[in-house]
Design a protein around this motif. Structure first.
Motif: not given
Length: 87
Positions: A75-81
């Motif tokens: 459960m890792v926060a998604a990084a924005p492109f």
């Protein structure tokens, strides 16, 4: 307008050569009664009435949404492109 045309056509089907105002209003009233009766006894109307009788209205409560677990390593926060390619 369509009711008047339908009433005149129905009176002609019943053999009335001349259509007077009283016959016309009586036929329109009769056609409306038939329509209301059919709508009241239609299958959907009966089903809906039965549903209302068998299922009392529910009270809507606001449920709290639990936070996602933080102990899961996946459960890792998604990084924005950083760069988005536009076509």
């Amino acid at each position: 307008m369509w009711e008047q045309l339908a009433a005149v056509a129905r009176l002609r089907e019943l053999g009335r050569a001349e259509v007077d105002e009283n016959a016309l209003f009586a036929m329109v009233a009769r056609m409306r009664d038939i329509t209301e009766e059919a709508a009241a006894t239609s299958r959907k109307a009966r089903r809906d009435a039965e549903r209302r009788r068998s299922n009392p209205p529910r009270s809507h409560t606001t449920a709290s949404v639990p936070d996602p677990p933080t102990s899961d390593p996946w459960m890792v926060a998604a990084a924005p492109f950083e760069v988005i390619e536009q076509w």
